[in-house]
Write a protein that holds these residues in place. Structure first.
Motif, mmCIF file in Angstrom:
data_model
loop_
_atom_site.group_PDB
_atom_site.id
_atom_site.type_symbol
_atom_site.label_atom_id
_atom_site.label_comp_id
_atom_site.label_asym_id
_atom_site.label_seq_id
_atom_site.Cartn_x
_atom_site.Cartn_y
_atom_site.Cartn_z
ATOM 1 N N LEU A 53 0.835 -1.200 0.000
ATOM 2 C CA LEU A 53 0.000 0.000 0.000
ATOM 3 C C LEU A 53 0.871 1.252 0.000
ATOM 4 O O LEU A 53 0.593 2.220 -0.724
ATOM 5 N N SER A 54 1.939 1.235 0.797
ATOM 6 C CA SER A 54 2.839 2.391 0.860
ATOM 7 C C SER A 54 3.489 2.641 -0.498
ATOM 8 O O SER A 54 3.586 3.793 -0.955
ATOM 9 N N GLU A 55 3.943 1.574 -1.155
ATOM 10 C CA GLU A 55 4.532 1.715 -2.488
ATOM 11 C C GLU A 55 3.530 2.323 -3.464
ATOM 12 O O GLU A 55 3.870 3.200 -4.270
ATOM 13 N N GLY A 56 2.287 1.840 -3.390
ATOM 14 C CA GLY A 56 1.257 2.358 -4.282
ATOM 15 C C GLY A 56 1.000 3.835 -4.065
ATOM 16 O O GLY A 56 0.852 4.605 -5.029
ATOM 17 N N LEU A 57 0.963 4.253 -2.796
ATOM 18 C CA LEU A 57 0.733 5.664 -2.487
ATOM 19 C C LEU A 57 1.899 6.525 -2.963
ATOM 20 O O LEU A 57 1.705 7.635 -3.476
ATOM 21 N N THR A 61 1.291 9.401 -5.835
ATOM 22 C CA THR A 61 1.513 10.824 -5.566
ATOM 23 C C THR A 61 2.589 11.413 -6.470
ATOM 24 O O THR A 61 2.590 12.619 -6.736
ATOM 25 N N ARG A 62 3.506 10.570 -6.960
ATOM 26 C CA ARG A 62 4.542 11.070 -7.871
ATOM 27 C C ARG A 62 3.954 11.550 -9.194
ATOM 28 O O ARG A 62 4.538 12.397 -9.872
ATOM 29 N N ILE A 63 2.795 11.015 -9.566
ATOM 30 C CA ILE A 63 2.150 11.438 -10.808
ATOM 31 C C ILE A 63 1.802 12.919 -10.743
ATOM 32 O O ILE A 63 1.964 13.665 -11.716
ATOM 33 N N PHE A 64 1.332 13.365 -9.583
ATOM 34 C CA PHE A 64 0.886 14.746 -9.422
ATOM 35 C C PHE A 64 1.990 15.668 -8.912
ATOM 36 O O PHE A 64 1.926 16.878 -9.105
ATOM 37 N N SER A 65 2.980 15.090 -8.238
ATOM 38 C CA SER A 65 4.042 15.920 -7.673
ATOM 39 C C SER A 65 5.375 15.184 -7.790
ATOM 40 O O SER A 65 5.902 14.668 -6.800
ATOM 41 N N PRO A 66 5.940 15.127 -8.996
ATOM 42 C CA PRO A 66 7.176 14.353 -9.200
ATOM 43 C C PRO A 66 8.379 14.904 -8.455
ATOM 44 O O PRO A 66 9.311 14.161 -8.147
ATOM 45 N N GLU A 67 8.382 16.197 -8.141
ATOM 46 C CA GLU A 67 9.533 16.803 -7.479
ATOM 47 C C GLU A 67 9.452 16.723 -5.959
ATOM 48 O O GLU A 67 10.471 16.819 -5.278
#
Length: 515
Positions: A53-57, A61-67
């Motif tokens: 679950l942590s990996e999925g989150l 979230t990297r999709i919307f905030s890669p930096e």
């Protein structure tokens, strides 16, 4: 191993894991990615579910905030707190939301716990990645992480339950140092002492921290290394830590003494699931080929004062080919250099001295010579410094300001000062919860500002009238933060604002004044 989750500690509602995204990518090898998991006796399927679950989150979230790395996900029943400790190595804390009052926490305070345990681990053992490179099987890093983190968590053990920082700790700031205010004459004496200590090392560099009680007086280290050594000193080396009793005015949380004793006596059974997963628990250097000598610097009651004034410990095991305990070592973050750690103590004065291993000839024998030089040439100077600091010390309530309960943070210098804990306990629950919620809002504003405009710090001022009519106040400006509770203040906002101005002008050199 410090404390065990098996049959002893009530661990409902709290999970803590460390995993490596580079490992366990193939079917059947999923367990390889788990480097640490608490409670360790949970079924592997449950552990993998939490980490999956942590990996999925993290990926989502990297999709919307890669930096910007994921920091927290709030679910209906749990808060998931993230810290990317090293590239592709994540620390995640999952805490259950409940109706218990102590379950009201501030996310940044929990993230600071993750950052602190990682920083301390690296100071003693090196980076997690370096241990994985040394032993790709993961057994080496797992055994070290398990021992270290379980010893660390024992400080949060109250009875049979781990108590994480809650709203009651909202007037504390983990990851900062607390300084002792000294007069000019005492400061000159301290500077003179530091020069004498440096001369005792001969041609070898000498770094030092000088502490009085649990407060920092002087440092020649970088800010990050100072924080790490200061934190360790307060937890295990300072006079109060050696006496195994919590100081009523220490600004860092210490565990309940009875709980520490109980935790230290609990060992995981050799046939348990956690034993099988984390590898050998044999900490003897003479164990089998697959065993590792696990240095446990956070063990309680392992430092003692020697006849010459230097603290000694057997944590690092015996010197090779000798029955004499080896000198402790630490890794400096700034220089990435391994250093000998020597600690001298006289009454309330603690000196932490660091010497590069590469600069000390003949290893342990060379360190013994340096210690002898310090005893012969600096003893009288240390006695004089301790005497001067003691005369100027105002006691555990030295930084109490009548009518105020406050926390002052200088983010640029990583320094904080706060009302003594004994005074904070006089605040009502409503006041503390209101301040904790206010700090959560400030944390969110700071986080937004950091990503929206990294080069500009946002000034903030918030005054709230709590349900119990107390004023709860926050001001931030130019890297400094002031949090305050006024329970016996007049009902008007003007009175509260005037109280802040008086405090700022008298104790903060006007840093928070509106003029």
């Amino acid at each position: 191993m410090g404390l065990s989750s098996a049959n002893t500690v009530v661990n409902e509602g709290f999970q803590f894991c460390i995993f490596d995204l580079r490992r366990g990518q193939h079917e059947g090898q999923e367990l390889d990615k788990i480097l640490f998991f608490y409670p360790a006796d949970l079924p592997f399927s449950t552990q993998l579910s939490v980490i999956g679950l942590s990996e999925g989150l993290i990926t989502f979230t990297r999709i919307f905030s890669p930096e910007a790395a994921c920091e927290v996900i709030e679910a209906e029943r749990n808060s998931h707190v993230f810290h990317q400790a090293e590239p592709d190595i994540w620390m995640v804390m999952v805490v259950e939301k409940s109706k218990e009052s102590d379950s009201i926490w501030r996310i940044d305070a929990l993230r600071r716990v993750l950052k602190e345990v990682h920083s301390l681990f690296v100071m003693f053992h090196g980076s997690i990645r370096s241990l994985l490179d040394k032993d790709p099987s993961g057994e080496l890093v797992r055994s070290h992480l398990y021992a270290f983190i379980m010893d660390y968590l024992s400080d949060f053990l109250v009875g049979k339950k781990i108590k994480l920082p809650s709203f009651r700790d909202c007037l504390k700031e983990r990851g900062t140092v607390q300084m002792l205010t000294v007069g000019r004459e005492a400061a000159l004496e301290v500077q003179s002492l530091v020069r004498v200590l440096e001369s005792c090392a001969g041609n070898a560099p000498c770094y030092s921290l000088v502490l009085f009680q649990d407060l920092l007086v002087s440092t020649t280290l970088s800010p990050d290394d100072t924080i790490n050594l200061f934190t360790y000193a307060v937890l295990r080396l300072a006079p109060n830590a050696l006496l195994s009793r919590a100081s009523s005015w220490s600004y860092l949380r210490k565990g309940n003494t009875a709980s520490q004793i109980a935790a230290a006596s609990v060992m995981a059974s050799s046939g348990s699931v956690s034993e099988q997963f984390y590898g050998s628990r044999d900490t003897s250097p003479h164990g089998g080929e697959r065993s590792h000598h696990v240095v446990r610097p956070l063990q309680h009651n392992k430092w003692y004062k020697g006849m010459d004034g230097f603290l000694v410990t057997d944590i690092w095991g015996p010197e090779v080919g000798s029955m004499v305990s080896a000198t402790p070592t630490v890794l400096l973050q700034q220089t990435e250099e391994r250093m000998y750690l020597c600690v001298y103590q006289h009454k309330s004065l603690t000196l932490i001295l660091l010497f590069p291993i590469s600069s000390i000839l003949n290893g342990e024998q060379g360190i013994s010579v340096v210690k002898q030089q310090i005893v012969e040439n600096a003893s009288l100077k240390m006695l004089k410094v301790e005497e001067k600091l003691s005369k100027g010390w105002g006691g555990e309530n030295a930084y109490h300001v009548g009518g105020y309960r406050y926390l002052l943070v200088d983010g640029d210098r990583n320094v904080s000062r706060a009302s003594p804990p004994g005074k904070v306990t006089t605040l009502t629950k409503e006041s503390l919860i209101s301040l904790s919620n206010l700090r959560e809002e400030i944390d969110l504003e700071k986080s937004r500002a950091k990503w929206d405009d990294p080069g500009h710090e946002k000034d903030l001022e918030i005054c709230i009238r709590a349900k119990n009519n107390a004023w709860v106040i926050a001001r931030t400006t130019r890297g400094k933060e002031l949090y305050m509770v006024l329970e016996k203040a007049n009902e008007t906002l003007l009175f509260a604002s005037d109280a802040i101005e008086k405090f700022s002008n008298r104790y903060c050199s006007g840093a928070f004044s509106l003029d």
